[in-house]
Design an enzyme around this catalytic site. Structure first.
Site, short mmCIF file in Angstrom:
data_model
loop_
_atom_site.label_atom_id
_atom_site.label_comp_id
_atom_site.label_asym_id
_atom_site.label_seq_id
_atom_site.Cartn_x
_atom_site.Cartn_y
_atom_site.Cartn_z
CB SER A 247 -0.95 0.08 1.19
OG SER A 247 -1.75 -1.06 1.28
CG ASP A 319 8.69 -11.35 12.72
OD1 ASP A 319 7.70 -12.09 12.59
OD2 ASP A 319 9.84 -11.78 12.89
CB VAL A 321 4.00 -15.04 12.14
CG1 VAL A 321 4.14 -16.57 12.03
CG2 VAL A 321 2.54 -14.64 11.94
CG ASP A 322 8.27 -14.80 16.22
OD1 ASP A 322 9.19 -14.45 15.48
OD2 ASP A 322 7.61 -14.02 16.93
#
Length: 793
Positions: A247, A319, A321-322
């Site tokens: 975007s 981040d 998500v791990d």
């Protein structure tokens, strides 16, 4: 002969009857834009004016009635879209499309979105304004299901309509949140490279995160005080609805505008589809007004404006998500190791219904970090259990309140209070108002690990050393309020440091950000027309630099006349992606050959997880500047290749390919010959007559990857660039003339193929034109189409 004539007459009559019957049936499927209808639970009359592009302007005496009407008109234009989007997170696509979607259903239903939704809903305040209005919206949808026409798609796939609930809304939030997460692809890839190739290879790739950066600057000043009213790819490719991708947005303070008022621009980049992603609507009551852009099944707009303020979004790309390696108990695979001993996995049984087939069942193991993804993501072949920790399912979900409060704010402070409640997905939320405030908030719940931890690799789940140490207060998030430089912007790029360091994420390369900053810095008298030109800009400041870095390493001693001419074209390119440009064709093919010849020999099968990602784009921009690199040598040959060898080989293969693809005359290698866009309907993907009937396009268009008018495509062996994503709307709000603010969407307002507004904006969109977002009541009441809803006793 006489018998033949009789047979032909009978056939002709049957054909006419069939045609007339089909036409009469189709008339029953058209949206209702005129007349009177009765709705239950209305307290007063609601009048809806549909303007010349089909946007409903809803006039009601109270918001509950307005949202009931919104649900009805949204459903009559977009019920099929609503039906598909609610099924994704729940793992119910195979019920519609058959066994080909089982793997996709298994993946999404295993993420834990539904379980998180149920937990959230159990804690909702059922008396809150946001909940009551959401229920009114759902009531309108369900009344359309009961009394309105069934969309053609339901007949074609043999699907029965089902009513909607608040859980469906939260499933849509979950799907949206997943759309922003990139770690599913990148983290396993980087872990594999480290384990198979070693530290030297992985370190060269990871350093690209901190090179070639245009940073979004932080600064908080006072508010102007005033109140107012792969395998993953394979799974994703099968989805019938789009993912969020990138975007642009920028907001300019009065000091940088010709008319002395805030100017606002936003164009979220989302995978193209038919119908378009956003549903525009304008709600007006005696004490509330908002012109909004809603996702299917979301009652409150994520983009919106009125006479007092405007807001929009881009993807933060933080981040959130791990992945963790869990360590099973060798004596009991139903247990995993923790610092305090072994703990039992939570087991969740899942059933997937399949059209025309028996149901299939599977089981998800869930550790303290999240679901174990082995078996859910096919490319995770590792025997070690890999669990996914996702902030969206880990923390409290307040997304209904976030969207309600942003669309009902009475001040910048109110708006910020809504934005700070967002935990995931991470969003850059952009703001401008009539009182001269501008702001940018990087919203999402941010957190810290120990300093030495590389979070883009799979972490150690057993030791306890790789856990989140603390969550940050929202005031520590990147943000800017009325900054000294008089503008805020975002292009999904890296924000400046917080707490002395750059926050980790999957940020997009600097190309668009650099161009936006260059253009915003260049003048201080912006107009709406300037913004309209800027939002359609197709010049990359980075691509010519990459080209020149490559060309200076081509061995020029053995070039043919055609190769020399192609080099001249590329060397003199200014980065423009207009339809008639030649250089983008050469550049994109050279990119493909260079990336393949540099990385594929070492990466092997993992190469497909690397290409066509933001990580690849950032890596290449860094790689072309290196003289020495472990990646230059082609490990499949006995010789030790240099940078010059790789680049020369790539350039020569580029020209040979293009000569075969497009002919010997380089002057004919124009961008419009290889780049096209078609807006695909899920049923139109079947091809043939269904494609002709449901899809919109194809079109040639200006633009390319990572220019402001971002036309996103895969670079692969074909040499053709099928644009699959781009601006889902272009939107400009001018507070010096707010009633003439402008927008455009890729196809049309309606998802009903029989509507005149199914594709009436497509040509305007591809020409870079706009339509007006009407706020003036007298202008609105001139609309030809007027639908009145009356209370049903």
């Amino acid at each position: 002969m006489k018998l033949l004539k009789i047979v032909l007459k009978v056939v002709a009559v049957l054909f006419v009857l069939l045609f007339v019957g089909g036409w009469l049936f189709s008339r029953t499927l058209h949206p209702t834009y005129n007349g009177e209808l009765k709705l239950k639970s209305l307290s007063d009359k609601v009048t809806v004016y549909f303007d010349d592009v089909g946007v409903p302007h809803i006039n009601a005496q109270n918001q509950k009635d307005a949202y009931t009407a919104l649900g009805y008109v949204h459903a009559q234009d977009r019920l099929w879209q609503m039906e598909l989007i609610r099924r994704i997170a729940a793992g119910r696509l195979a019920e519609v499309f058959g066994k080909d979607l089982v793997r996709t259903d298994k993946f999404f239903s295993g993420l834990g979105i539904e379980e998180a939704a149920e937990k959230t809903i159990s804690k909702l305040d059922k008396n809150s304004k946001s909940y009551r209005l959401a229920e009114a919206y759902l009531n309108g949808i369900n009344q359309f299901i009961e009394e309105g026409a069934t969309p053609l798609e339901f007949y074609l796939v043999g699907l029965e309509k089902e009513k909607y609930s608040i859980k469906d809304v939260y499933n849509v939030f979950g799907y949206m949140a997943f759309s922003f997460a990139i770690a599913h692809k990148t983290d396993p890839l980087l872990t594999e490279i480290k384990e198979k190739l070693g530290e030297e290879y992985i370190n060269e790739l990871l350093e690209s995160d901190f090179k070639n950066l245009t940073l979004i600057k932080n600064q908080k000043n006072a508010e102007v005080e005033a109140e107012f009213s792969t395998a993953i790819n394979t799974l994703i490719d099968k989805l019938p609805l789009p993912l969020f991708i990138g975007s642009n947005s920028w907001v300019v303070a009065p000091e940088k505008t010709k008319n002395g008022k805030v100017l606002f621009a936003n164009d979220p980049h989302i995978a193209f589809s038919q119908p378009s992603v956003w549903y525009q609507n304008h709600i007006k009551t005696p004490n509330y007004e908002m012109y909004g852009f809603n996702l299917a099944l979301t009652p409150f707009p994520l983009l919106g404006h009125n006479r007092n303020y405007a807001y929009g979004l881009t993807m933060f790309e933080n981040d959130d998500v791990d992945f963790y390696y869990e360590q099973n108990n060798p004596n009991n695979p139903m247990e995993y190791k923790t610092p305090n001993g072994y703990k039992k996995y939570k087991l969740i049984d899942k059933t997937i219904k399949i059209k025309g087939e028996p149901d299939t069942t599977y089981q998800v193991k869930v550790s303290k970090h999240g679901p174990v993804m082995n078996g859910l993501i096919d490319f995770m072949k590792d025997e070690r259990p890999i669990a996914m920790q996702w902030i969206f399912t880990k923390l409290e979900n307040q997304l209904l309140d976030v969207s309600y409060e942003m669309s009902h704010a009475l001040s910048l402070s109110d708006f910020k209070n809504g934005a700070k409640k967002l935990h995931a997905p991470g969003l850059n939320i952009m703001y401008g108002d009539a009182k001269d405030n501008i702001a940018w908030f990087a919203s999402g719940k941010l957190y810290k690990y120990r300093d030495s931890l590389q979070t883009k690799l799979i972490l150690d789940g057993a030791s306890g050393k790789d856990e989140i140490l603390e969550y940050l207060d929202f005031e520590e998030n990147p943000q800017a309020i009325n900054p000294d430089w008089k503008y805020v912007y975002s292009a999904n790029n890296q924000p400046d440091s917080i707490a002395g360091k750059l926050y980790p994420g999957y940020y997009l390369p600097e190309d668009r950000a650099k161009r936006i900053v260059d253009l915003l810095e260049a003048k201080s008298d912006f107009t709406k027309e300037d913004f309209a030109e800027m939002i359609n800009d197709v010049t990359s400041p980075v691509a010519p630099e990459i080209s020149r870095n490559l060309l200076k390493n081509v061995n020029k001693n053995e070039l043919t006349a055609s190769e020399k001419k192609a080099m001249h074209v590329l060397r003199n390119w200014d980065g423009n992606y207009n339809k008639n440009e030649i250089a983008p064709v050469i550049y994109n093919r050279l990119w493909y050959e260079f990336v393949k010849n540099t990385f594929k020999d070492e990466m092997g099968a993992a190469f497909e997880q690397f290409v066509n990602t933001p990580f690849e784009e950032k890596t290449v921009a860094n790689q072309v500047k290196k003289e020495k690199s472990v990646w230059w040598d082609d490990v499949s040959t006995l010789e030790k290749e240099t940078k010059r060898d790789i680049v020369t080989k790539s350039f020569q293969k580029t020209i040979a390919f293009l000569q075969k693809q497009l002919g010997e005359n380089i002057d004919d290698w124009t961008w419009e010959r290889v780049a096209t866009v078609e807006y695909e309907h899920p049923i139109g993907k079947a091809g043939g007559l269904l494609r002709e009937f449901f899809n919109v396009g194809p079109f040639t268009t200006n633009g390319g990857d990572q220019v402001i008018n971002n036309q996103i495509y895969k670079i692969d062996s074909t040499g053709y660039y099928k644009i699959h994503a781009g601006p889902s709307t272009r939107r400009i709000v001018d507070f010096s003339d707010v009633e003439n603010s402008i927008t455009v969407i890729p196809t049309g307002q309606s998802g009903n193929v029989f509507s005149e507004h199914y594709k009436d904006q497509a040509e305007k969109y591809n020409k870079g034109e706009f339509v007006k977002m009407k706020l003036n009541q007298s202008d609105i009441e001139k609309s030809e189409n007027k639908l009145v809803f009356l209370p049903k006793k």
